[in-house]
Each structure stands twice: as structure tokens, then as C-alpha cells.
Design a protein around this motif. Structure first.
Motif, short mmCIF file in Angstrom:
data_model
loop_
_atom_site.label_atom_id
_atom_site.label_comp_id
_atom_site.label_asym_id
_atom_site.label_seq_id
_atom_site.Cartn_x
_atom_site.Cartn_y
_atom_site.Cartn_z
N LEU A 194 3.45 2.75 12.53
CA LEU A 194 3.18 1.45 13.07
C LEU A 194 2.70 1.74 14.70
CD1 LEU A 194 3.52 -1.78 13.24
CD2 LEU A 194 6.13 -1.33 13.82
N ILE A 195 1.56 1.04 14.98
CA ILE A 195 1.07 1.14 16.20
C ILE A 195 1.04 -0.17 16.81
CG2 ILE A 195 -0.92 1.33 17.84
CD1 ILE A 195 -2.14 3.17 15.60
N PHE A 232 0.81 -1.07 -0.02
CA PHE A 232 0.21 0.06 0.02
C PHE A 232 0.81 1.41 0.02
CE2 PHE A 232 -3.68 -2.56 1.56
CZ PHE A 232 -4.67 -2.03 0.71
N TYR A 233 1.75 1.19 1.11
CA TYR A 233 2.79 2.44 1.03
C TYR A 233 3.55 2.63 -0.30
CZ TYR A 233 6.17 5.66 2.93
OH TYR A 233 6.92 6.88 3.33
N GLU A 234 4.03 1.57 -0.96
CA GLU A 234 4.42 1.60 -2.33
C GLU A 234 3.60 2.16 -3.25
OE1 GLU A 234 6.12 -2.18 -2.82
OE2 GLU A 234 7.73 -1.64 -1.15
N GLN A 235 2.30 2.19 -3.15
CA GLN A 235 1.57 2.92 -4.34
C GLN A 235 1.07 4.23 -3.68
OE1 GLN A 235 1.02 2.46 -6.96
NE2 GLN A 235 2.02 0.67 -7.36
N GLY A 236 1.90 4.71 -2.81
CA GLY A 236 1.47 6.23 -2.37
C GLY A 236 0.52 6.40 -1.09
N ALA A 237 -0.12 5.29 -0.79
CA ALA A 237 -0.93 5.51 0.46
C ALA A 237 -0.38 6.05 1.73
CB ALA A 237 -1.79 4.19 0.68
N GLU A 238 -1.15 6.54 2.50
CA GLU A 238 -0.86 7.13 3.90
C GLU A 238 -1.23 5.54 4.94
OE1 GLU A 238 -2.23 10.24 6.69
OE2 GLU A 238 -1.83 11.01 4.93
N VAL A 239 -0.06 4.88 5.49
CA VAL A 239 -0.64 3.53 5.93
C VAL A 239 -0.32 3.58 7.54
CG1 VAL A 239 0.31 1.32 6.10
CG2 VAL A 239 0.09 2.36 3.72
N THR A 240 -1.41 3.20 8.25
CA THR A 240 -1.46 2.85 9.65
C THR A 240 -1.61 1.30 9.97
OG1 THR A 240 -2.45 5.08 9.98
CG2 THR A 240 -2.37 3.49 11.71
N LEU A 241 -0.44 0.87 10.32
CA LEU A 241 -0.25 -0.64 10.50
C LEU A 241 -0.59 -0.90 12.03
CD1 LEU A 241 0.55 -3.48 9.33
CD2 LEU A 241 3.06 -2.98 9.68
N VAL A 242 -1.56 -1.59 12.35
CA VAL A 242 -1.69 -2.06 13.75
C VAL A 242 -1.53 -3.31 13.99
CG1 VAL A 242 -3.61 -2.03 15.51
CG2 VAL A 242 -3.66 0.00 13.90
N SER A 243 -0.27 -3.50 14.75
CA SER A 243 0.12 -4.88 14.83
C SER A 243 0.28 -5.36 16.27
CB SER A 243 1.27 -4.91 14.27
OG SER A 243 1.72 -6.35 14.46
N GLY A 244 -0.18 -6.81 16.53
CA GLY A 244 0.15 -7.66 17.70
C GLY A 244 1.56 -8.09 17.81
N PRO A 245 1.91 -8.48 18.69
CA PRO A 245 3.23 -8.89 18.89
C PRO A 245 3.78 -9.82 17.94
CG PRO A 245 2.18 -9.60 20.96
CD PRO A 245 1.23 -9.38 19.93
N VAL A 246 4.90 -9.21 17.29
CA VAL A 246 5.47 -9.83 15.93
C VAL A 246 7.21 -9.76 15.90
CG1 VAL A 246 3.55 -9.69 14.40
CG2 VAL A 246 5.08 -7.92 14.53
N HIS A 247 7.84 -10.22 15.33
CA HIS A 247 9.37 -10.15 15.31
C HIS A 247 9.58 -9.41 13.89
CE1 HIS A 247 10.06 -12.55 18.71
NE2 HIS A 247 9.14 -13.72 18.12
N LEU A 248 9.03 -8.51 13.55
CA LEU A 248 9.23 -7.75 12.38
C LEU A 248 9.13 -6.27 12.84
CD1 LEU A 248 6.24 -9.32 10.02
CD2 LEU A 248 8.80 -9.84 9.97
N GLY A 249 9.88 -5.62 11.88
CA GLY A 249 9.83 -4.25 12.03
C GLY A 249 9.42 -3.49 10.51
N LYS A 250 9.14 -2.26 10.60
CA LYS A 250 8.31 -1.86 9.62
C LYS A 250 9.42 -1.50 8.59
CE LYS A 250 8.50 2.85 11.47
NZ LYS A 250 7.52 4.04 11.42
N SER A 251 9.04 -1.75 7.14
CA SER A 251 10.04 -1.49 6.06
C SER A 251 10.34 -0.19 5.80
CB SER A 251 9.64 -2.43 4.88
OG SER A 251 9.12 -3.54 4.94
N TYR A 252 9.25 0.71 5.77
CA TYR A 252 9.35 2.30 5.71
C TYR A 252 9.34 3.16 6.97
CZ TYR A 252 9.17 0.32 0.97
OH TYR A 252 9.45 -0.60 -0.34
N ARG A 253 10.12 3.92 6.58
CA ARG A 253 9.76 5.10 7.88
C ARG A 253 8.47 5.67 7.85
NH1 ARG A 253 15.87 7.55 7.23
NH2 ARG A 253 16.89 6.06 8.32
N GLY A 254 7.76 5.89 6.66
CA GLY A 254 6.72 6.62 6.61
C GLY A 254 5.47 5.73 7.02
N ILE A 255 5.71 4.48 7.30
CA ILE A 255 4.50 3.71 7.68
C ILE A 255 4.30 3.86 9.19
CG2 ILE A 255 3.77 1.44 8.21
CD1 ILE A 255 5.22 0.67 5.69
#
Ligand code: CTP
Length: 398
Positions: free
Chosen positions: A246-247, A221-244
């Protein structure tokens, strides 16, 4: 994202030049087209032979070589972006003052594409008033300046002046120059990962969701220009882009509150999280002690986030659910689509090999309200995510 993008890389005489080999490798992995110009001083820090072997092309250094003239104007016009990394204090000063005594500077002065610079120098040079002034001058020319990093410097000192790491240069490039615009101006909410429902301070009820599908969707979504809010439970992942945005949270209840708070302003919401359906009725304040007779827990239902958003959905909002099924897949998924008032549902079957929890691949079937069915066979979650959002774009506009 960088496939076939034309990247002109300028390298100047700073010790960080050796790191540019890594940047070149990263750009090649992204299938970018690369051309390289070096200042004569840069060739003392990194071998043009290594670079030309990597890109399988000549590295441009001199105005004149082998009786030909290096066409700096065409180089600057060829590029989608001109990155100068590392940018030495000397080249910075010349760029700020319009000097033109080597091929890199001539190309800079004639470049019509955006210019990104990654300075790399000693801390005292970085803080010198002349450098500060030159950086401000470059900013005023509209050049993009990456900030220097703190750490170990070639002088043996610790401090500010390190060139930004190659992976962050790549990230800046992607975020600032090459995002698509299919969803520009659209706000998207995605839920991802599992939720953990506390039993006591050390134990919880959870599930095997890794969050990979939701994070891949956030990227797409972010790569297509959207303003992204990602609400995540406990995972071992970090966001790929600074502009996302992440909650990060833990429980179904927290995820429900986070989604309800922001849903109204969203254009698209994709509920990809494996939200716990049940939570313990009470959470023990102290760690539960082992007893001879075992342990009985009373579980109560959590709020159904997708269903709650479905009840609030306005006609201009597009709501997507996921369904994880092990039997009667299509029938159950369609039932969920209708009962939760979603516009589209993405069905995952645990029966498909290589699909589901924790894997890097997925295979899904997409169902909509009109009974249309699209099957996306096994691919990486990244590719599946890109295809899902193309289907969302089509259906949201239909
Ligand atoms: N979902 C949700 N909130 C919940 C439970 C599920 O938002 N408390 C969402 C999921 O994110 C997914 C969809 O509902 O988009 C379907 O989830 P799934 O677990 O497949 O179905 P359930 O509704 O929980 O039903 P069941 O577990 O009985 O199949």
C-alpha cells in the motif's frame, strides 16, 4: 475464499483456547468446513459442547469413544489445513519429539496437509531454551509457526506469549494456503480513493470517493495470486492482506509520480481513483485569512495519470480506466477509453441507486475497445471486483 475448504482445528490446553470460539465463528462465516480435535487438557479451558454446537458435529477428543475408533489418519487426510491453536508448551514438545499419546498428536503425525500452529504460553516458557529448540524443530518439519504476541498474560504478567488473535490466524490461513493462481506471477497496480489538493496548510480541494471499490479490487487481485501495489489517496480503510503493498499519499501529483515510477514493471494497471482534475496554482504557506471580498483561487489542471500510462503502454500491458458519469454515460465512457488509450473502461453512473461514492455496493458497465459491453447489476463491491477481474483475465488473454 475459504468456501468449502476443509479446516481441521486442533485445540490444546492453554488459556487462549477460549478465543478459538471466535476463530470457529469466523471460519463458519467464510463457509469453511470445520472439524475439531481437542486434547483432554483443552477441555478444561473451553467446553467441547460449545464447539460441537457451533460446528454441528462431534468434537474428537479420545481415540476410543462409544465403542468406535477415531480415525486419525482419515482426519489428517481429509483436511486442507490442520491448525493447532492454541499450541501449548506441552503439545509443542510432544510434536517436536514425535510423541503420540492422544488423538491430536496421532493426527498431527499422520497429517498429509500443511500444519499451522499458533503457540500460546507464558513468557518465561516461551523464552526457555527447550521451547526455542522445539519451535525450530517444528519449523524444520515444514510446519508454519505464527509468532506470539506481546501483552497481558494469564499469569498476570505482561510480556510475550499471547496467542495470535483469531482474525490474524484467519488472515494467515487465507494468505498462505488459499490464494487462487489465476494471476500468479502478475504484477498489478491499482489506484484508489480521492486526491486532496492543498489550498493552504489546513484546507484542500477533495471529493467524496471512499476508496472502497479500489480496495475491493486490490483484494480480488491478491486473492487470485497477483502481486498487488495499491496507490491510494486519503481514505479511512486499511489493507485487507499483509502482502498487498500500500502506497498512501495525498495529491494528484504524488499519485502521478508513484504510478509513473512503477508502471513499466506492471502487467495490469487499474485506475480506480477519483483523481482531482484541478489543483490550486499556488499553495499558501500560511493559513489564508478571511477577507471581506471572498477568495479567488486560480486552479490549474493536474496530470491525467490514466492518459499518461496509456501513452506509455506496451502491448503486453493491460490498462483499465474507470469513468464516473452523470449523463450520456456510455458515449462519454467510450470517449475516455479511446482518448486515454485504455484497453477497458468501467463505467459508474451516479444515476444508479446504490452505486458510486461511499456505498458498499456498485453497479457498472464494462466497455472495451471492440465495442463489447458487459453490465454487472447491483452487488457488493467485493463481488463486482471479483467479476471485473475475471473479465480483465479474459480480455487480457484474448
Ligand atoms: N484519471 C486519472 N488522472 C486524472 C483524472 C482522471 O488517472 N487526473 C483517471 C481516473 O482514475 C479514471 C479515468 O481517468 O480511471 C476517468 O476519470 P473521470 O474523472 O471519470 O474522467 P476525467 O478524465 O477526469 O474527465 P471528466 O471529469 O471531465 O469526466
Amino acid at each position: 475464499m475459504l468456501k468449502n475448504k476443509k479446516i481441521l482445528l486442533g485445540i490444546t490446553g492453554s488459556i487462549a483456547a477460549y478465543k478459538i470460539i471466535l476463530l470457529v465463528r469466523m471460519l463458519m462465516k467464510e463457509n469453511a468446513e470445520i472439524k475439531i480435535i481437542m486434547t483432554p487438557a483443552a477441555t478444561q479451558f473451553v467446553s467441547p459442547l460449545v464447539l460441537s454446537t457451533l460446528i454441528q458435529d462431534k468434537v474428537a477428543i479420545d481415540f476410543f469413544s462409544e465403542n468406535t475408533w477415531a480415525n486419525h489418519v482419515m482426519l489428517g487426510r481429509w483436511a486442507d489445513v490442520f491448525i493447532i491453536a492454541p499450541l501449548s508448551v506441552n503439545t509443542l514438545s510432544k510434536m517436536a519429539n514425535g510423541q503420540c499419546d492422544n488423538l491430536l498428536l496421532a493426527t498431527y503425525l499422520s497429517a498429509t496437509c500443511p500444519v499451522l500452529v499458533a503457540p500460546g504460553m507464558d513468557e518465561d516458557m516461551w523464552h526457555h531454551a527447550a521451547t526455542r529448540k522445539n519451535i525450530e524443530t517444528l519449523k524444520s518439519y515444514g510446519n508454519h509457526i505464527l509468532t506470539v504476541q506481546k501483552g497481558f498474560l494469564a499469569s498476570g504478567l505482561q510480556g510475550e506469549g499471547r496467542m495470535e488473535e483469531p482474525e490474524n490466524i484467519l488472515l494467515y490461513l487465507k494468505e498462505n494456503f488459499f490464494r487462487g493462481n489465476q494471476l500468479q506471477g502478475k504484477k498489478v497496480l491499482i489506484t484508489a480513493g480521492p486526491t486532496y489538493e492543498a489550498i493552504d496548510p489546513v484546507r484542500f480541494i477533495g471529493n467524496h470517493s471512499s476508496g472502497k471499490m479500489g480496495f475491493a479490487l486490490a483484494d480480488a487481485f491478491y486473492e487470485q495470486g497477483a502481486e498487488v501495489t495499491l496507490v491510494s489517496g486519503p481514505v479511512h480503510l486499511g489493507k485487507s492482506y499483509r502482502g498487498i503493498q500500500l502506497i498512501s499519499l495525498h495529491s494528484a501529483n504524488e499519485m502521478y509520480n508513484a504510478c509513473m515510477d512503477i508502471f513499466e514493471e506492471m502487467d495490469i494497471a487499474v485506475m480506480c481513483a477519483a483523481v482531482a482534475d484541478f489543483q490550486p496554482e499556488t499553495v499558501s504557506k500560511e493559513k489564508l485569512k478571511k477577507k471581506d471580498q471572498g477568495l479567488e483561487l486560480t486552479l490549474i489542471q493536474t496530470q491525467d495519470i490514466l492518459k499518461s500510462l496509456g501513452a506509455l503502454k506496451k502491448p503486453n500491458q493491460f490498462l483499465v480506466g474507470f469513468a464516473l458519469e452523470t449523463e450520456n454515460e456510455n458515449k462519454n465512457a467510450l470517449q475516455k477509453l479511446v482518448s486515454k488509450n485504455a484497453d477497458m473502461i468501467v463505467l459508474n453512473s451516479l444515476r444508479d441507486k446504490g452505486a458510486g461514492f461511499g456505498t458498499d455496493t456498485n453497479a457498472v458497465t464494462i466497455l472495451d475497445k471492440s465495442g463489447n459491453e458487459t453490465t454487472l447489476p447491483l452487488e457488493t463491491k467485493k463481488e463486482i471486483a471479483q467479476k471485473i477481474i475475471q473479465i480483465i483475465i479474459q480480455k487480457a488473454h484474448a
